[in-house]
Motif scaffolding. Sequence first.
Motif, PDB file in Angstrom:
ATOM      1  N   LEU A   1      30.439  31.810  44.908  1.00  0.00           N
ATOM      2  CA  LEU A   1      30.040  32.818  45.890  1.00  0.00           C
ATOM      3  C   LEU A   1      31.236  33.480  46.559  1.00  0.00           C
ATOM      4  CD1 LEU A   1      27.070  30.835  47.427  1.00  0.00           C
ATOM      5  CD2 LEU A   1      26.880  33.043  46.266  1.00  0.00           C
ATOM      6  N   THR A   2      32.360  32.776  46.627  1.00  0.00           N
ATOM      7  CA  THR A   2      33.564  33.359  47.213  1.00  0.00           C
ATOM      8  C   THR A   2      34.451  34.011  46.152  1.00  0.00           C
ATOM      9  OG1 THR A   2      34.661  31.197  47.062  1.00  0.00           O
ATOM     10  CG2 THR A   2      33.606  31.751  49.162  1.00  0.00           C
ATOM     11  N   GLU A   3      33.941  34.127  44.929  1.00  0.00           N
ATOM     12  CA  GLU A   3      34.682  34.737  43.814  1.00  0.00           C
ATOM     13  C   GLU A   3      36.024  34.046  43.594  1.00  0.00           C
ATOM     14  OE1 GLU A   3      33.339  36.914  41.958  1.00  0.00           O
ATOM     15  OE2 GLU A   3      31.697  37.759  43.148  1.00  0.00           O
TER      16      GLU A   3
ATOM     17  N   TYR B   1      47.544  34.990  38.274  1.00  0.00           N
ATOM     18  CA  TYR B   1      46.253  35.571  38.630  1.00  0.00           C
ATOM     19  C   TYR B   1      46.287  37.092  38.490  1.00  0.00           C
ATOM     20  CZ  TYR B   1      42.183  36.902  41.426  1.00  0.00           C
ATOM     21  OH  TYR B   1      40.998  37.461  41.851  1.00  0.00           O
ATOM     22  N   LYS B   2      47.418  37.702  38.773  1.00  0.00           N
ATOM     23  CA  LYS B   2      47.529  39.158  38.692  1.00  0.00           C
ATOM     24  C   LYS B   2      47.385  39.680  37.266  1.00  0.00           C
ATOM     25  CE  LYS B   2      50.474  39.974  42.754  1.00  0.00           C
ATOM     26  NZ  LYS B   2      51.803  40.457  43.212  1.00  0.00           N
ATOM     27  N   GLN B   3      47.486  38.791  36.290  1.00  0.00           N
ATOM     28  CA  GLN B   3      47.417  39.210  34.891  1.00  0.00           C
ATOM     29  C   GLN B   3      45.999  39.292  34.352  1.00  0.00           C
ATOM     30  OE1 GLN B   3      50.051  36.703  32.557  1.00  0.00           O
ATOM     31  NE2 GLN B   3      51.666  36.807  34.107  1.00  0.00           N
ATOM     32  N   ILE B   4      44.993  38.847  35.116  1.00  0.00           N
ATOM     33  CA  ILE B   4      43.624  38.847  34.609  1.00  0.00           C
ATOM     34  C   ILE B   4      42.864  40.054  35.150  1.00  0.00           C
ATOM     35  CG2 ILE B   4      43.694  36.323  34.470  1.00  0.00           C
ATOM     36  CD1 ILE B   4      41.736  36.267  36.837  1.00  0.00           C
TER      37      ILE B   4
ATOM     38  N   GLN C   1      40.911  44.856  38.573  1.00  0.00           N
ATOM     39  CA  GLN C   1      39.769  45.732  38.811  1.00  0.00           C
ATOM     40  C   GLN C   1      39.067  45.495  40.144  1.00  0.00           C
ATOM     41  OE1 GLN C   1      37.102  45.900  35.378  1.00  0.00           O
ATOM     42  NE2 GLN C   1      38.781  45.341  34.002  1.00  0.00           N
ATOM     43  N   ILE C   2      39.247  44.316  40.744  1.00  0.00           N
ATOM     44  CA  ILE C   2      38.507  43.998  41.971  1.00  0.00           C
ATOM     45  C   ILE C   2      39.438  43.687  43.135  1.00  0.00           C
ATOM     46  CG2 ILE C   2      36.859  42.385  43.027  1.00  0.00           C
ATOM     47  CD1 ILE C   2      35.549  42.084  40.313  1.00  0.00           C
ATOM     48  N   ASN C   3      40.468  42.893  42.894  1.00  0.00           N
ATOM     49  CA  ASN C   3      41.294  42.386  43.997  1.00  0.00           C
ATOM     50  C   ASN C   3      42.707  42.951  44.027  1.00  0.00           C
ATOM     51  OD1 ASN C   3      39.279  40.751  45.082  1.00  0.00           O
ATOM     52  ND2 ASN C   3      39.771  39.055  43.699  1.00  0.00           N
TER      53      ASN C   3
ATOM     54  N   GLU D   1      34.341  38.435  35.669  1.00  0.00           N
ATOM     55  CA  GLU D   1      33.615  37.257  36.104  1.00  0.00           C
ATOM     56  C   GLU D   1      33.295  36.413  34.873  1.00  0.00           C
ATOM     57  OE1 GLU D   1      31.218  39.828  34.229  1.00  0.00           O
ATOM     58  OE2 GLU D   1      31.911  40.430  36.222  1.00  0.00           O
ATOM     59  N   VAL D   2      32.854  35.196  35.089  1.00  0.00           N
ATOM     60  CA  VAL D   2      32.550  34.328  33.953  1.00  0.00           C
ATOM     61  C   VAL D   2      31.226  34.744  33.316  1.00  0.00           C
ATOM     62  CG1 VAL D   2      33.829  32.406  34.948  1.00  0.00           C
ATOM     63  CG2 VAL D   2      31.362  32.586  35.350  1.00  0.00           C
TER      64      VAL D   2
END
Length: 363
Positions: free
Chosen positions: A46-48, A78-81, A86-88, A165-166
């Motif tokens: 829920l907190t992504e 994390y910045k590579q995904i 697209q979101i963060n 997302e998964v």
Amino acid sequence: MSTLAYSLEHQPATGRERDRRAVRIWLYAVALVVFALVIVGGATRLTESGLSITEWKPIHGVIPPLSAAEWQEEFELYKQIPQYDQINRGMSLDGFKTIYWWEWSHRLLARGVGFVFALPLAFFWLTGRLEPFLKPRLVGLLALGGLQGAIGWWMVASGLVDRTEVSQYRLATHLTIACIIFAATLWVARGLKPRPSTERAPRFSSRFAIALFVLALLQIYLGGLVAGLRAGLIYNTWPLMDGSLIPSGLLSMEPVWRNFFESHLTVQFVHRCGAYLLLAAALFHAITLWRAAPGTRHARGAVVLVGLVVAQAAIGIATLLMVVPIDLALMHQAGGLIVLAAAVIHARSLHGGYPAVGISAAT
């Protein structure tokens, strides 16, 4: 009560009975930790936060970043995904730390379940406190736990390359396997509880209780699909959905089977129908069992199960109408586990426990 039943109920506990009690308490503790793990997993979703750790390190991963350089290294990964891009994009390091700690806590708790299960299992086994029929059951649970760890990474990996997302398929599988472990642990633990009562449940009720357990598990799987698709964020009305009881467009995807896994509308509608079916089945079971054995502990257990299903449905409706606030969403997830636990314990009670000490067990 017969003389035999009375003597069984009042005889001093033997060493083997004490061992069964110890194993039962341990398994209930394992189930409690699994319950906590599922709830923390829900909060992570829920907190992504679930994609914040982009590598699977079963051993080394227990140690979080300990320096500014290590934190920056994790952040760069994390910045590579796609989720970051697209979101963060523009997220601060402090913001990253927040989502990182959720996922790290979830993984740490998952490792903790392994230790809580494996170490006492080794102790009970090596000290001769396990009866032969218990050993394959407990080893099976341990193996299922190991498989669940691999499934967890398989789920996370689905969101690291082409998605933000998964996969809902993998999320629902991961959640369902966790619930199977939870339910199986409770089933074995409850079977070790001595029940010398002469009350016997009708065979039909015993079988129907198993069906209720399966329905509760299926409903959790459907909830996993809803969560994976974020389908609870749309169609936020009840009892109507998109303006009608049976919305149009339910089977608009081709091939048809995709609607049941990929259509936001169909997946949420099926989840709603699953709740109605579970409630109707639980109510039918309680009525028939109460008529067959009024006032017995089995009948009372069936009534309690109905009450829990009603409460869970109410929480689900509130969660939907309020567009999935985190607190209600977690209550709904916890409620699903509580309903599942009640269904398992009730079914196990109707099915009967393992044979008395000294008699071989086959179920």
